[in-house]
Each structure stands twice: as C-alpha cells, then as structure tokens.
Design an enzyme around this catalytic site. Structure first.
Site, PDB file in Angstrom:
ATOM      1  N   GLU A  80      10.759  -4.588   4.196  1.00 45.80           N
ATOM      2  CA  GLU A  80      10.838  -6.007   3.824  1.00 45.80           C
ATOM      3  C   GLU A  80      10.476  -6.181   2.343  1.00 45.80           C
ATOM      4  OE1 GLU A  80       9.251  -4.775   6.450  1.00 45.80           O
ATOM      5  OE2 GLU A  80       9.329  -6.122   8.190  1.00 45.80           O
ATOM      6  N   GLU A 127      -4.249  -6.611  15.081  1.00 43.13           N
ATOM      7  CA  GLU A 127      -3.806  -5.275  14.639  1.00 43.13           C
ATOM      8  C   GLU A 127      -4.971  -4.291  14.723  1.00 43.13           C
ATOM      9  OE1 GLU A 127      -0.334  -4.604  11.642  1.00 43.13           O
ATOM     10  OE2 GLU A 127      -2.144  -4.290  10.475  1.00 43.13           O
ATOM     11  N   LYS A 130       0.839  -1.200   0.000  1.00 44.72           N
ATOM     12  CA  LYS A 130       0.000   0.000   0.000  1.00 44.72           C
ATOM     13  C   LYS A 130       0.879   1.257   0.000  1.00 44.72           C
ATOM     14  CE  LYS A 130      -3.604   2.297   2.649  1.00 44.72           C
ATOM     15  NZ  LYS A 130      -4.492   2.267   3.782  1.00 44.72           N
ATOM     16  N   HIS A 166      -3.507 -33.314  18.045  1.00 41.11           N
ATOM     17  CA  HIS A 166      -2.344 -34.128  18.404  1.00 41.11           C
ATOM     18  C   HIS A 166      -1.178 -33.255  18.840  1.00 41.11           C
ATOM     19  CE1 HIS A 166      -4.378 -37.710  16.899  1.00 41.11           C
ATOM     20  NE2 HIS A 166      -4.905 -36.869  16.013  1.00 41.11           N
ATOM     21  N   GLY A 202      -4.735  -1.927   5.025  1.00 44.00           N
ATOM     22  CA  GLY A 202      -3.907  -3.049   4.580  1.00 44.00           C
ATOM     23  C   GLY A 202      -4.521  -4.403   4.877  1.00 44.00           C
ATOM     24  N   ARG A 203      -4.997  -4.594   6.109  1.00 45.78           N
ATOM     25  CA  ARG A 203      -5.510  -5.925   6.485  1.00 45.78           C
ATOM     26  C   ARG A 203      -6.927  -6.163   5.975  1.00 45.78           C
ATOM     27  NH1 ARG A 203      -4.380  -2.567  10.504  1.00 45.78           N
ATOM     28  NH2 ARG A 203      -5.995  -1.792  11.889  1.00 45.78           N
ATOM     29  N   LYS A 233       9.501  -0.459  14.065  1.00 41.75           N
ATOM     30  CA  LYS A 233      10.054  -0.106  12.745  1.00 41.75           C
ATOM     31  C   LYS A 233      11.143   0.954  12.898  1.00 41.75           C
ATOM     32  CE  LYS A 233       5.920  -0.762   9.906  1.00 41.75           C
ATOM     33  NZ  LYS A 233       4.893  -0.078   9.113  1.00 41.75           N
TER      34      LYS A 233
HETATM   35  O1  F6P Z   1       3.482  -2.618   9.693  1.00 45.20           O
HETATM   36  C1  F6P Z   1       2.144  -2.977   9.635  1.00 45.20           C
HETATM   37  C2  F6P Z   1       1.597  -2.735   8.262  1.00 45.20           C
HETATM   38  O2  F6P Z   1       1.456  -1.380   8.021  1.00 45.20           O
HETATM   39  C3  F6P Z   1       0.280  -3.456   8.087  1.00 45.20           C
HETATM   40  O3  F6P Z   1      -0.788  -2.768   8.578  1.00 45.20           O
HETATM   41  C4  F6P Z   1       0.273  -3.663   6.604  1.00 45.20           C
HETATM   42  O4  F6P Z   1      -0.660  -4.634   6.223  1.00 45.20           O
HETATM   43  C5  F6P Z   1       1.708  -4.070   6.355  1.00 45.20           C
HETATM   44  O5  F6P Z   1       2.444  -3.279   7.269  1.00 45.20           O
HETATM   45  C6  F6P Z   1       2.206  -3.884   4.964  1.00 45.20           C
HETATM   46  O6  F6P Z   1       2.134  -2.545   4.546  1.00 45.20           O
HETATM   47  P1  F6P Z   1       2.274  -2.149   3.038  1.00 45.20           P
HETATM   48  O7  F6P Z   1       1.168  -2.767   2.265  1.00 45.20           O
HETATM   49  O8  F6P Z   1       2.212  -0.645   3.019  1.00 45.20           O
HETATM   50  O9  F6P Z   1       3.613  -2.634   2.557  1.00 45.20           O
END
Ligand code: F6P
Length: 526
Positions: free
Chosen positions: A194, A332, A188, A363, A246-247, A492
């Site tokens: 990452e 979250e 987003k 199990h 995002g979620r 972060k």
């Molecule tokens: O760090 C949490 C977060 O902002 C989530 O809410 C989101 O889903 C994820 O990181 C990834 O964010 P992006 O889609 O901006 O890379």
C-alpha cells in the site's frame, strides 16, 4: 492460575456493582491517582478478593520480571528474536540500555537530533503541506496524535495517506500545491505494498506537474537499502532499529510528521509524558500501578467474565482516532491463539476493541450498550478542562455526559421505576406493562473512567504509554508474545497471488467458487 479468580467471580451471584458502594470508601479504594491522572475502576465488580486474585495472577505470570526484561533490552519478542524497546525512544536522560551488550542510547539520541534537524528544515523552508504515506503503525500513531494535538500545530499542514484505495491519495493531493508539498514515506520494512504504491503515485504526481522530486521525499525506515533503491538518498532516510515494533513506533522517526506539525519542543514534551508513565510502571507496586490495574480490569472482563468486546469512549473530540489506534495496538498485539511455547491458550485472547468519541456515540450505538443482551465493558476518558477556555459551558456538558453514562450503565432503571414514570404520564393496565418493559435498563454494566487535566502533549504521551503497558501486562498474563503479528501474513500472500487474477492476467481457476464469482463480477466493470 485462573481457578481462584474464576471461583470468586462465580460467587458474585446477584450482587450488583451499585451494592459495592455501601462501602463509603469504595471510590477511593478502587481508584488510583498517578502521574497527574485519576483512574477510577470502582464501577466494576472488582472487590478486594477479586482484585487480590487478579494481582496474584499478574505476579505468578511474572509481570514484574518480564517488565524489567523488556526495559533492559532482553529479546522478549521471541518469535522474531528481537528486543522490545520503544521505551528507549523516550528515555530522554539517556541512561544506558543494552542490547547484545551494546548501549543503544547514543543511537537513539542521535536519531532524535536528526529528526529535529529534518523537522526544522521542513518547517523553515516554505513547505506548506507534508503528506505522511504509511499504513498501520506507520500511520495510525502519528495521525491519531496529530489530531489530538491540533491546538499545538504551528508548522506546515500535515496529511496522512494510508489506504491503497486511490481515493485516499487523490483526496489529499487535491488539497496540495505540488510546488510546496513534501512527502514522508513511513515504512519500517519499506516493502508494504500500500505504502509503496502510494509513494509511487506521489512521485508521479510531482512529475506530472513538472516538479522534480529531488529533496521532496524523506524515508522513515529500518530498511535504508530498500529506501535507496527506491530513490531516497541516505541523508533523507531516518532509520530505526528492529527493536521498535510498528505499532509502538510513534515515539521515534515514525513520529516525524507529528514533530513537523507541533515542533520539536512539544514533541519532546510528548516523549517526556510517556517517560513519566514508564517510570510509574517500573516503580509502583502492582496494586498501585495504573497500567497493571487497567490491564487486570480488562482481563477480569474478557478472560474471566467472557465479555468479548471492550468499548473505548473518549469524551475528547480530538481523541477521535484513539479507538482506531488502540485497535491495532491491542488487537495486533494480543489477538493470538497460542502462548509463547506454541500451545493453544486456555483462556480467551485479547478482546475486540472499538469505540468512538462521546458524546457522538451516545446518539448512535449506546442503545446497545445500555439495553442490548451483551455486556460491553466501557472505558471512558475525559479532560477536566479543554483548550477552548471561552467555551467552558461545552466542557461542562461534555463532562456531565461522560459521568452520566457510567452512572446510567451502573444504576440502570428497574421495571418498577419505569412503571412509576409512565403511570405519572397517565398510562395504565396492559399498555403500561408493555411500554414500561421497553424503558427498563438492566444496569450493572461495568465501566472505568480516566480523567486527566487537559490534553497536552505530555498528557497524550502518558495516555498512550499507559495503554502500551496495559497491552504488555495483558500479554504476559496470557503468556503470549505481544510483539509479533503473523496473523496478517496469510491475507498479504493471497492478495499478492490475486493481483494478477483481478487484472485478468491469470485465470481464477483453482480458486474457490465464491472468489471466482466475485472476480467475474468485478471484471464485468473493469
Ligand atoms: O501488516 C501489518 C504491519 O506489519 C503492521 O504491523 C505495521 O504497522 C504495518 O504493517 C506497516 O508496516 P511497515 O511500517 O513496514 O510499512
């Protein structure tokens, strides 16, 4: 607001859940059939009075008005000044939804068409593998759904890379041919470290194999500028608005990898299923409203009874990533310590959500659920049928196990019953007493069960929308903003400042002793 229900809960005393079934109609009275699914919450301590008190809490909190505001485009994400309109992404008939007086639906419809064009192009152009690079909401949703809907896959193979641990992308790229692999960079913000690190590694991988990256990358992002800076041209960027969290973003461009895997028709069916749940949520009275009841049962267990965790136990192997997906969705969203007005919450925030598919969990960790000292409310779910029609015996066993677990949790086994069983095997005296104690199950452990016909795209859409709205209702009842996530920021920031320390460019001086010690150990090997 909480007094009535807390008082009623205090009066439960020695009453056991099983006692409530003296009412021969309990199962029917404490369950709900809606949008083709059955939600049974009769194996809980909810009785008429407790349920009424919980519904009153929802009413007093203004769930219905808030719901209408959410669907109507009001900026209910107040700490970020944003509307919350993932529901617009599945508003398939396109009825207007206004944000700041402007209808967002023409844009939604246009974006869906662009997604379909891009998905079809990828599906028809000889691409063998598609790698979705994203994390959190840009990974968990499409990955969970792609696994859930594997019987519908008829496109290229899809893979998901999320972790900045190089092991993740290495293990995926090892399975791919550089000549026929395409990448989706799902972010987003297009700034997530990452994702940007993995995307660069993917680009380098193509270059290393002498393959041009032109036309190989699609970006899914609200930040077209950053995507362009990174080298993805505008015609390969599918954008979405800031009112898609995002979620909650699986329904729009972030769902592209799923659409590539299952095709545009199945993806539309997935949206349609969610829209059916939206309609139910908007129209059904609170006492017959599945997301509301699911939320209130959870509120009763967590905020009233103080059970800190909740296990989600799908008896559907293809829902293996659902617990992880729900962890983000619920934790979250509702893992907040202050209400919207900035005041500390007077009750617990949302619970710890965890789980694994049955029967595997049986199990592994069910021992604690049955005999541990803490109560873990369980949410079971199971399909009446599976896709493997020739393996009906497996499905019958799966269902029998699912139902057996909720029954065992409720019934338990008394000391007298345990003694009886052991006496029949010849034990007696002290030995009998000692051995019997280990075989006692306290029982009276609450659970709910959701049953659906078959895990189709429609049904998955309904289930996910059910949980989204459950989170919404819980958030309104707690008075919090379920749509921001400030709690992820501090880590972060510190990771950014620790990067140069770990690389040895900057001294660890000023850090605490533990952090310094850990850095020094790592440096011995790096
Ligand atoms: O760090 C949490 C977060 O902002 C989530 O809410 C989101 O889903 C994820 O990181 C990834 O964010 P992006 O889609 O901006 O890379």
């Amino acid at each position: 607001m909480w007094d009535d229900v807390k008082q009623l809960a205090g009066r439960i005393g020695n009453r056991r859940i099983l006692d409530l079934f003296e009412n021969a109609n309990r199962a029917g009275e404490f369950s709900l059939h809606a949008v083709g699914m059955l939600f049974d919450y009769s194996k809980t301590q909810l009785d008429d009075q407790i349920r009424a008190a919980l519904i009153k809490i929802a009413q007093d909190a203004g769930v219905e008005a808030r719901r209408d505001e959410m669907f109507g485009g009001v900026k209910i994400n107040e700490t970020e000044g944003r509307a919350v309109l993932h529901t617009a992404l599945r508003n398939l008939d396109g009825a207007p939804v206004l944000v700041d007086g402007k209808d967002v639906m023409p844009g939604v419809v246009e974006t869906l068409k662009r997604m379909e064009a891009v998905a079809n192009e990828i599906r028809n152009s000889g691409v063998s593998d598609v790698v979705n690079i994203g994390i959190g909401g840009s990974d968990l949703g499409p990955k969970m759904a792609a696994i859930a809907l594997s019987p519908y896959h008829d496109g290229p193979r899809v893979h998901f890379v999320s972790n900045v641990d190089g092991a993740d992308i290495s293990d995926v790229l090892r399975q791919c041919d550089p000549a026929t692999t395409a990448f989706i960079v799902a972010s987003k913000t297009f700034t997530t470290i990452e994702t940007m690190t993995n995307a660069q590694t993917a680009k380098d991988w193509l270059a290393h194999h002498g393959v041009s990256d032109e036309g190989r990358f699609v970006a899914l992002s609200s930040n077209a500028e950053k995507a362009a800076d990174w080298g993805i041209p505008g015609d390969k960027v599918i954008g979405f608005e800031d009112w898609v969290g995002g979620r909650y973003s699986l329904w729009g461009p972030i769902g592209l990898s799923l659409m590539v895997a299952i095709g545009v028709d199945a993806f539309r069916a997935f949206l349609r299923g969610a829209q059916e749940m939206d309609r139910h949520f908007c129209a059904a009275p609170l006492h017959q409203n599945m997301p509301v009841l699911l939320a209130l049962v959870g509120v009763f267990h967590n905020q009233v009874r103080d059970y800190a965790t909740r296990a989600v136990l799908p008896y559907d192997n293809r829902l293996s990533r659902l617990p992880a997906y729900l962890q983000q969705l619920e934790m979250e969203s509702n893992g907040k310590g202050v209400s919207i007005d900035g005041k500390p919450l007077s009750v617990n925030s949302g619970p710890v959500v965890w789980g694994e598919p049955g029967t595997n969990g049986q199990h592994a960790f069910y021992q604690l659920i049955h005999q541990g000292t803490r109560t873990v409310p369980c949410e079971f779910m199971v399909g009446a049928t599976g896709h493997e029609e020739d393996l009906r015996n497996h499905q019958d066993l799966l269902i029998a196990n699912c139902l057996a677990q909720s029954e065992a949790l409720m019934r338990g086994r008394s000391m007298a019953e345990a003694r009886e069983i052991l006496r029949a095997k010849g034990l007696e005296g002290d030995d009998l007493e000692r051995q019997a104690a280990h075989r006692v199950f306290p029982g009276d452990r609450p659970s709910t069960t959701l049953v659906y016909p078959l895990l189709t795209p429609e049904v998955l859409g309904r289930i996910i929308a059910l949980y989204e709205h459950r989170v919404f209702v819980e958030g309104v009842v707690l008075g919090i903003n379920s749509y921001d996530q400030w709690g992820v920021e501090l880590g972060k920031e510190l990771a950014t400042s620790l990067g140069p320390v770990v690389r040895g460019e900057v001294s660890s001086e000023g850090k605490d002793g533990s952090t310094r010690q850990l850095v020094e150990y790592v440096k011995l090997y790096s």
